[in-house]
Every structure is written in C-alpha cells, then in structure tokens.
Write a protein that holds these residues in place. Structure first.
Motif, PDB file in Angstrom:
ATOM      1  N   ASP A 229       0.847  -1.191   0.000  1.00  0.00           N
ATOM      2  CA  ASP A 229       0.000   0.000   0.000  1.00  0.00           C
ATOM      3  C   ASP A 229       0.885   1.244   0.000  1.00  0.00           C
ATOM      4  O   ASP A 229       2.102   1.167  -0.191  1.00  0.00           O
ATOM      5  CB  ASP A 229      -0.954  -0.013   1.202  1.00  0.00           C
ATOM      6  CG  ASP A 229      -0.213  -0.042   2.533  1.00  0.00           C
ATOM      7  OD1 ASP A 229       0.999   0.276   2.554  1.00  0.00           O
ATOM      8  OD2 ASP A 229      -0.840  -0.378   3.557  1.00  0.00           O
ATOM      9  N   GLU A 233       3.281  -1.205   3.233  1.00  0.00           N
ATOM     10  CA  GLU A 233       2.840  -2.361   4.005  1.00  0.00           C
ATOM     11  C   GLU A 233       2.443  -3.473   3.042  1.00  0.00           C
ATOM     12  O   GLU A 233       1.746  -3.229   2.044  1.00  0.00           O
ATOM     13  CB  GLU A 233       1.648  -2.000   4.887  1.00  0.00           C
ATOM     14  CG  GLU A 233       1.959  -1.030   6.012  1.00  0.00           C
ATOM     15  CD  GLU A 233       2.522  -1.745   7.220  1.00  0.00           C
ATOM     16  OE1 GLU A 233       2.696  -2.978   7.152  1.00  0.00           O
ATOM     17  OE2 GLU A 233       2.788  -1.072   8.224  1.00  0.00           O
ATOM     18  N   ILE A 235       0.332  -6.241   1.483  1.00  0.00           N
ATOM     19  CA  ILE A 235      -1.112  -6.500   1.462  1.00  0.00           C
ATOM     20  C   ILE A 235      -1.385  -7.685   0.534  1.00  0.00           C
ATOM     21  O   ILE A 235      -0.493  -8.121  -0.203  1.00  0.00           O
ATOM     22  CB  ILE A 235      -1.900  -5.255   0.994  1.00  0.00           C
ATOM     23  CG1 ILE A 235      -1.419  -4.804  -0.389  1.00  0.00           C
ATOM     24  CG2 ILE A 235      -1.767  -4.125   1.999  1.00  0.00           C
ATOM     25  CD1 ILE A 235      -2.195  -3.611  -0.931  1.00  0.00           C
ATOM     26  N   SER A 240      -3.676  -4.196  -4.914  1.00  0.00           N
ATOM     27  CA  SER A 240      -3.046  -2.893  -5.050  1.00  0.00           C
ATOM     28  C   SER A 240      -2.464  -2.774  -6.443  1.00  0.00           C
ATOM     29  O   SER A 240      -2.194  -3.780  -7.104  1.00  0.00           O
ATOM     30  CB  SER A 240      -1.946  -2.726  -3.999  1.00  0.00           C
ATOM     31  OG  SER A 240      -1.156  -1.580  -4.265  1.00  0.00           O
TER      32      SER A 240
END
Length: 326
Positions: A229, A233, A235, A240
C-alpha cells in the motif's frame, strides 16, 4: 586403494618411505578421519588432528610437519583441491556417475517439484562438501548450478535439453496457466518467462524417471513480488496497483519490464540497484548503497512496479518493525 595408485591418480610426490601400502577411504575434514583413511589437507593446520585420528596418508601442499608419524604416507602436491578432484574424477568413472549443470532457475524448480530426492543429489557450492558428497554417496546422478565447481569435477557436465514439451495458455506478470503432457495447470504463481525453465526441468525428470508434481508451483527466490500500500505495508496479492518485485538476476528484470511495456503501457516501473549496476534498456536506475536507502527511494517515488535487485523482501518487514518502535 594402493598408495602407488593414489600417487599416479593425484599426480603427487611421495615425500617419505611409509610402512603403509594402502588406504581405505578419503576425506577433507579432520573430524571425519578414521583409522586407515587418506586425508586431503585443505588447511595444513588440520594435519596433526587427522594423524592423531588414524590417517594412513596425507596429501598436502607447501610445508608439512616433520615431527609427526613417518610410517604413514606423506604425498606432496601443487594443489590439494586439484588432487582431490583428480581422485574424484577417477571415482566417478568407476561409479559411472553423471554430473548435470543447471541454470539457477532450473535448480530452483527442480528442488520445488521433486516429490522424492532419493535418486538424485544436489551438490553444495563449497568444494570440500561437494567432494565428500560424491566420494561417499551411492548416488549416480549429481546436479548443481555452480558452473566453476561442476566444470572442475568434469570438463563437460551434462546440460538440460533446450526444447521441451509444453505451452503457455494464458498469463499475467505474476500468474501463469500452462499445459504439460495434456494437463492444464491454472493460475500458478510463476512469471510467464520462467515457463521455459520449468519445462526443461520436467523433461529432465521424465528422462531420468524422477518423481515430481507440478501442483505446488510458486514463486522462486529469483523473482518475488510483494504487493504494497502507500506506506509500503504488504497487502494481499492483487489488491493494489503497487508491487515491489525482489529479483536476484538482471535478465528477469529485463524480461519483466518488456512484459509490462507491452501489457500495461500505462504503468510506471522503476529499477533499484546497487551503484554502477548496468541494466539493459534502463538509462536511469535508482542506485542505493544500503537497504535503508532503498526503502527511502520506494517511500518517496511514484511507481506501479518497482524492481529491486540484490535485496531481500525482508527489507519491507524491517520497515514495519522500525515503525512499531515509535
């Protein structure tokens, strides 16, 4: 083996008149020496320990201790490593063993798909360990990806066949659906340009009658995407439009960027490398000296695909840990 035969094979010179006439086995590790063994002294400081454990012969280079057992055979050579591999080549001829040189990607896929490794041995990169494995193993099939090492063992190691059966059905940069031997394997975690490596390995397994399964194909250490993100981080995959791809070789970066250019022309890709690393068709890579510098680049640069060369995905985990401290 007779001492006289050992001298002929290794090209050594007998430095004394020993009482012993033959050896039982051989090793390069003093801790593994048993009574009656030949010891290859990769380090001369290990000689006293080997003699104490019962070595009947010592192959060494340079100066040897003169205050040790003169009843054993002391054989001087120019290179202990070369002498060891001369003996190894002799043993391999007797065993009718085969040595197969793999590309790094091929080695990774072979380790991944084999269901049993009882009929094959993966050679370690350290020559002393490779020597011990071949000398003391009942295997006849040895594989590895260290070209210098394998060409020292045998001048012409076997290579995998370039042409192999199989085809791509559909793909994205991070997922591949392909067909092998009439079976379709759907949405496997594999870059499409890695399929040729996999197919060569499958063909090799078929030829050597090695048991394998393609059900659990996943990313190799050579090409590891991590979706992130805005705070970098990690994910879930596909959630994304930003992905950091950790790559340990330059050809994969070149092929992946070509794929992105044709399939996602709207996307912005960047390349992060150590200083002065040249990447084909990349005029301005982002250079970093440390993982911390690489993280700063990723935090402050817009991208959809970020190819990071020579670093591990753990750098993202370290970033999370640093944030939790504050």
């Amino acid at each position: 083996m007779k001492i006289s035969d050992l001298i002929n094979i290794t090209g050594g010179t007998l430095d004394n008149e020993p009482q012993v006439q033959a050896i039982e086995s051989a090793t390069v590790f003093p801790s593994k020496v048993e009574r009656g063994d030949l010891f290859f002294a990769a380090r001369n400081e290990d000689i006293p320990a080997a003699v104490e454990r019962g070595a009947y012969a010592v192959i060494y280079a340079g100066e040897r201790p003169r205050d040790l057992d003169e009843e054993i055979a002391w054989i001087e050579v120019d290179s202990v490593k070369e002498a060891a591999f001369r003996l190894l080549r002799y043993v391999m001829l007797r065993k009718e063993a085969e040595v197969v040189l793999l590309r790094p990607h091929e080695e990774s896929f072979l380790k991944m798909i084999l269901t049993h490794k009882s009929n094959i041995a993966f050679l370690p990169r350290e020559w002393t360990k490779a020597f011990e494995m071949i000398l003391n193993s009942d295997q006849r099939l040895f594989v590895g990806s260290d070209r210098e090492l394998l060409e020292t063992i045998t001048p012409e190691p076997i290579r995998l066949e370039e042409e192999a059966e199989g085809q791509m059905i559909s793909d994205t940069l991070f997922r591949s659906t392909f067909k092998v031997h009439g079976y379709i394997y759907q949405q496997k975690e594999m870059a499409p340009f890695h399929l040729s490596h996999l197919l060569r390995v499958v063909d090799f397994c078929d030829r050597e009658e090695l048991p394998y399964s393609l059900d659990k194909i996943h990313y190799t250490r050579h090409f590891q995407p991590v979706f992130v993100d805005g705070k970098l981080e990690s994910i879930p995959k596909g959630s994304s439009d930003r992905v950091v791809i950790f790559v340990d070789n330059l050809p994969d970066i070149v092929q992946a960027r070509e794929y992105v250019r044709y399939q996602s022309s709207w996307a912005r890709s960047i390349v992060l490398t150590p200083p002065k690393t040249k990447v084909e068709n990349v005029e301005r890579p982002y250079w970093f000296h440390t993982p911390e510098e690489a993280r700063e680049i990723l935090k402050n640069t817009h991208f959809n695909y970020a190819f990071v060369y020579s670093l591990d995905r753990e750098m993202l985990k370290q970033m999370r840990e640093e944030r939790t401290l504050f």
